[in-house]
Design an enzyme around this catalytic site. Structure first.
Site, PDB file in Angstrom:
ATOM      1  N   GLU A 121       5.305  -3.105   1.635  1.00 25.93           N
ATOM      2  CA  GLU A 121       3.956  -3.379   2.112  1.00 25.93           C
ATOM      3  C   GLU A 121       3.010  -3.400   0.907  1.00 25.93           C
ATOM      4  OE1 GLU A 121       0.585  -1.873   5.315  1.00 25.93           O
ATOM      5  OE2 GLU A 121       2.449  -0.753   5.127  1.00 25.93           O
ATOM      6  N   MET A 255       5.269   5.513   3.431  1.00 24.13           N
ATOM      7  CA  MET A 255       5.436   4.205   4.041  1.00 24.13           C
ATOM      8  C   MET A 255       6.297   4.315   5.288  1.00 24.13           C
ATOM      9  SD  MET A 255       4.735   1.048   4.050  1.00 24.13           S
ATOM     10  CE  MET A 255       5.336  -0.058   5.318  1.00 24.13           C
ATOM     11  N   GLU A 256       5.825   3.658   6.371  1.00 26.53           N
ATOM     12  CA  GLU A 256       6.397   3.827   7.692  1.00 26.53           C
ATOM     13  C   GLU A 256       7.573   2.921   8.000  1.00 26.53           C
ATOM     14  OE1 GLU A 256       2.932   0.805   8.308  1.00 26.53           O
ATOM     15  OE2 GLU A 256       3.341   2.553   7.059  1.00 26.53           O
ATOM     16  N   ASN A 257       8.330   2.477   7.008  1.00 22.59           N
ATOM     17  CA  ASN A 257       9.469   1.591   7.252  1.00 22.59           C
ATOM     18  C   ASN A 257      10.286   2.060   8.457  1.00 22.59           C
ATOM     19  OD1 ASN A 257       8.957   0.480   4.475  1.00 22.59           O
ATOM     20  ND2 ASN A 257       9.733   2.491   3.905  1.00 22.59           N
ATOM     21  N   HIS A 289       1.262  10.802  10.605  1.00 16.53           N
ATOM     22  CA  HIS A 289       0.731   9.439  10.485  1.00 16.53           C
ATOM     23  C   HIS A 289       1.852   8.409  10.402  1.00 16.53           C
ATOM     24  CE1 HIS A 289      -2.267   6.404   9.098  1.00 16.53           C
ATOM     25  NE2 HIS A 289      -1.221   5.922   8.452  1.00 16.53           N
ATOM     26  N   GLU A 290       2.810   8.650   9.526  1.00 15.16           N
ATOM     27  CA  GLU A 290       3.885   7.670   9.342  1.00 15.16           C
ATOM     28  C   GLU A 290       4.774   7.601  10.584  1.00 15.16           C
ATOM     29  OE1 GLU A 290       3.434   5.763   6.908  1.00 15.16           O
ATOM     30  OE2 GLU A 290       1.969   7.058   5.926  1.00 15.16           O
ATOM     31  N   HIS A 293       3.173   5.553  13.334  1.00 15.01           N
ATOM     32  CA  HIS A 293       3.245   4.115  13.073  1.00 15.01           C
ATOM     33  C   HIS A 293       4.419   3.460  13.801  1.00 15.01           C
ATOM     34  CE1 HIS A 293       0.124   2.635  10.524  1.00 15.01           C
ATOM     35  NE2 HIS A 293       0.370   3.434   9.510  1.00 15.01           N
TER      36      HIS A 293
END
Length: 849
Positions: A121, A255-257, A289-290, A293
């Site tokens: 991202e 990062m929310e992969n 938060h992640e 997502h």
């Protein structure tokens, strides 16, 4: 390196991709400097598909390409390739070679201390293989990884593994920015979670050997997040496994992969010995938060990057709700507003101002901002307040039902609320389209038992938007009687016009208004009120946020009077402060916030807003005098308060203990001004956790003591990279303004300073920018030092460089001499040969102020 040639992209020019992707198969043959990536992608042309297609690609060496098994020779162009394709479904195959070890920008596939990892991202996947790298193109991915590393991870569920290989399949369609791969010598901290439907999910936090002892808190935070999302939003996890990996070199927080979250190690690793209370709370929030997502970002993503606030604003709001439930809601809200004013208001009132949903950009990485994230979350909060809790819940359920598996827009989001509630949200949409912070001016009157409140809104011009239309502003308010009792409980005034008057009849005496309770809208409230009224609200307001706000306003006004008029600290404030700090019935965390002074940057902005030119040195001197005065006023109470707030027993990062330690730190800081740091030195030696040790060292360095303790801290922790980030930052943050630039300059020559590591770079230069008087020293030395390093870093990591440029965004509020010094450095950066597109855009926007 990305090409620096500026090319502006506009929201109005959006067109859908001309092909659907039925499936993606990727094979990675890992090698540090020569990784081969083999892609096999099934395309189906849409009805209006073009005769040739364009695939994004950067820093790729094309080895071969095929369509339906037949070799083709695509045209390599700037930013990708073009190729003629059939009018019927076809399979595209390509083999490329990439250089992870040489990828210092940390976008795409790169190496971090021998570990392969990715960051895709916003547009990093195009540095992995040729692909339509845009968020509205979604497909199912199957990945095979071949390498010598013992752990090989990707998105989704594992489908097979053997000696030197592993395969993964993600059944949920996703855009390329959610792709992830990690390979390295890692160990896992395992656990399991049973979802609300009874599904058993494997959980892992993967770390380097030696970090296993720092995973337990992160794992508990993950399980709490999963349970909370089920209970509050009805969202259940949808894969068999959830993996988190800690990475040292990472441009962002996390990062929310899908199914494979990659975290900056500072945002997941924690232990009492190495992490502060603030670290624990931040880790808990970021993990939440992640994870959140998974639904607000992954299952429903954004159509294009202009819609970034759709996933980020909503998810920030959700993680704030989570933290409020896990800890103290009032304290969380106050902390969020302090951060919003410090970061987003500065952005909204300067050259980098942009709407929550921008209408154009040159480099999307430059729009991962406080406006998109934090102001975006404020918009969700306002919407919830306007429609009510039940209607909000029903609208969210409709959003998930209607748009699961889609790439959506702000229009889709607002339409859900319109359809669910019957409200017209066309005016509310202006919050997404207009930049700037509205000013809300308030006048009032009282006659014949009726109290009248007149509100008028105005938003100053921002770049590209000289005129603003009135917005919908929810103003939560209440009224207090002269004895402190509440005569009108909280209600929401819905302001829709530029100027409106609201009347409250049937009152025996003139009330005291409590306005913008819980900070119900991201505006600047302007109302003339006496210090006596502020002190009254500080003592009696039933809304915790407004109680704190009154104290903060008193502290700020008192300091401004010291700066502008040479007055002594205001006695009304000092009297109220003494009473509150000594009130053991109040939450210690709230009392700590009452004792936290307004930041020097906040004072500078307030002076600027009121037509004065801020003098950073005068602001610093006033801050020192103010703190010294408070210490003397409270001197008879400080020893008792310190003893009462000392937490006994084993350390726990729970909210109650953290609140006590926060107040204890504020008390210790005041004590240190009276005893020369004696108590702080004793605490440093006896501390059995990082919160106490770090607090003691902070107090000592602030009063220009603590060289011995600083060296001891370094000796003890020099092998712990995250604790060393704290040490680097603290030296600069606490440095006297006359020594700040020299301190930072010495630290970047330290053997442990590595400018390629974003955490270490930010530890020095982020602290430099936050040391207001030191950064804005009249010599300009800090400006020059930062510019020197940004020019060097830009060749290695444009994304981190561009974000650090925001340190200069407030340059126009200072005196002409400082403006000239800063402008010279900005122009020097702008004239650098080969400047990245990221940094070029930021510097240009700042200079255009």
């Amino acid at each position: 390196m990305r090409d620096a040639a500026p090319q502006t992209i506009y929201l109005k020019d959006y067109t859908p991709f001309g092909f659907d992707i039925d499936s993606v198969h990727l094979t990675f043959r890992l090698s540090p400097s020569a990784t081969r990536v083999i892609s096999r992608i099934a395309f189906t042309p849409k009805a209006d598909a073009p005769a040739e297609f364009f695939l994004h690609g950067e820093q790729l060496t094309l080895i071969s390409a095929k369509i339906d098994g037949a070799p083709v020779t695509p045209e390599l162009v700037e930013g990708g390739l073009r190729c003629a394709v059939p009018e019927v479904p076809f399979v595209w195959e390509a083999e490329v070679e990439i250089d992870p070890a040489g990828n210092t920008a940390l976008e795409g596939l790169y190496m971090s201390n021998g570990m392969y990892c990715t960051q895709c991202e916003a547009e990093g996947f195009r540095q992995i293989t040729f692909y339509p790298d845009r968020p509205d193109v979604m497909s199912v991915f199957t990945v095979r990884i071949e390498g010598a590393e013992p752990v090989l991870l990707s998105n989704g569920n594992p489908t097979g593994q053997g000696d030197g290989w592993a395969e993964w399949h993600d059944p949920w369609p996703k855009p390329a920015y959610l792709f992830a791969l990690v390979a390295g010598n890692l160990v896992n901290h395992p656990d399991r979670f049973t979802t609300m439907s009874g599904k058993d999910v494997e959980l892992n936090i993967w770390v380097r050997p030696g970090d296993e002892g720092k995973c337990a808190f992160g794992m508990e935070a993950l399980k709490k997040s999963m349970k909370w999302d089920e209970d509050v939003y009805g969202r259940e996890y949808d894969l068999d496994i959830f993996n988190i990996v800690a990475v040292d070199d990472f441009n962002m927080g996390a990062m929310e992969n899908k199914g494979l979250n990659i975290f900056n190690s500072s945002c997941v690793l924690a232990s009492p010995e190495t992490s502060t209370d603030a670290n624990f709370e931040r880790i808990e929030a970021i993990i939440a938060h992640e994870y959140f997502h998974n639904w607000t970002g992954n299952r429903i993503t954004c159509r294009d990057w202009f819609q970034l606030c759709l996933k980020e604003g909503l998810t920030v709001f959700r993680d704030a709700q989570f933290t409020s439930d896990m800890r103290s809601a009032p304290v969380k809200r106050i902390g969020d507003v302090i951060d919003l004013r410090a970061r987003q208001f500065a952005e909204d009132n300067g050259p980098l101002a942009h709407p929550v949903r921008p209408d154009s950009f040159q480099e999307i990485n430059n729009f991962y901002t406080a406006t998109v994230y934090e102001k975006g979350a404020e918009l969700i909060g306002m919407l919830k307040r306007l429609v009510g809790d039940q209607a909000y819940a029903e609208a969210l359920q409709l959003y998930f039902d209607r748009h699961d598996g889609q790439a959506c827009t702000i229009e889709d989001w607002l339409t859900v609320f319109e359809d669910s509630t019957g409200r017209d949200l066309s005016q509310f949409k202006l919050w997404y389209e207009q930049a700037g912070t509205p000013r809300l001016s308030v006048t009032d009157s009282f006659q014949d038992g009726t109290y009248s409140l007149t509100l008028e809104q105005d938003t100053p011009p921002t770049p590209g938007q000289p005129d603003k239309s009135p917005r919908v502003i929810p103003v939560a308010m209440g009224l207090l009687g002269q004895n402190g009792d509440e005569v009108l409980g909280t209600q929401v005034l819905e302001m829709t016009e530029r100027k409106q008057t609201f009347e409250f009849p049937g009152l025996a005496t003139r009330p005291v208004p409590s306005l913008l309770r819980e900070f119900s809208a991201p505006v600047i409230l302007q109302r003339d009120s006496s210090n006596a009224e502020k002190a009254f609200l500080l003592a009696h307001d039933t809304d915790p946020f407004n109680r704190w706000e009154a104290g903060n306003a008193l502290a700020k006004d008192s300091r401004l009077a010291m700066i502008l008029e040479g007055k002594a600290p205001d006695q009304d404030y000092l009297d109220a402060l003494q009473k509150l700090v000594r009130d053991d019935q109040l939450d210690p965390a709230f009392r700590a916030l009452i004792l936290q002074p307004p930041s020097q940057s906040d004072l500078a902005q307030t002076l600027h807003d009121r037509g004065h030119t801020p003098d950073p040195q005068a602001i610093f001197d006033a801050a020192e005098t103010f703190s010294q005065t408070i210490a003397q006023v409270l001197s008879d109470s400080l020893p008792r308060l310190f003893a009462d707030t000392t937490v006994e027993g084993p350390y726990s990062p729970d909210a109650e203990g953290a609140g006590k330690r926060a107040l204890n730190f504020r008390i210790l800081a005041l004590l240190s001004r009276l005893d020369g740091g004696e108590q702080a030195a004793r605490q440093f030696e006896a501390a059995d956790n990082m919160t106490l040790q770090y607090a003691a060292l902070t107090c000592l360095l602030t009063i220009e003591r603590g060289d011995e303790q600083s060296q001891s801290f370094f000796t003890q922790w020099q092998d712990d990279r995250l604790v060393m980030d704290k040490w680097f930052a603290l030296q600069v943050a606490c440095a006297h303004p006359d020594k700040t630039a020299a301190t930072a300059d010495a630290l970047i020559r330290h053997p442990l300073f590595d400018m390629k590591n974003p955490n270490r770079f930010r530890s020095v230069f982020g602290a430099l920018a936050m040391n207001h008087a030191g950064f804005h020293h009249a010599s300009g030395a800090s400006y020059t030092l930062l510019a020197d390093r940004l020019i060097r870093l830009d060749k290695l990591n444009p994304q981190t460089t561009a974000r650090m440029c925001s340190a200069f965004q407030t340059w126009k509020r200072y005196d002409p001499a400082r403006q000239d010094l800063i402008k010279a450095q900005l122009e020097r950066i702008a004239s650098t040969d080969g400047l990245s597109r990221d940094t070029n855009e930021m510097i240009t926007r700042i200079l255009d102020a």
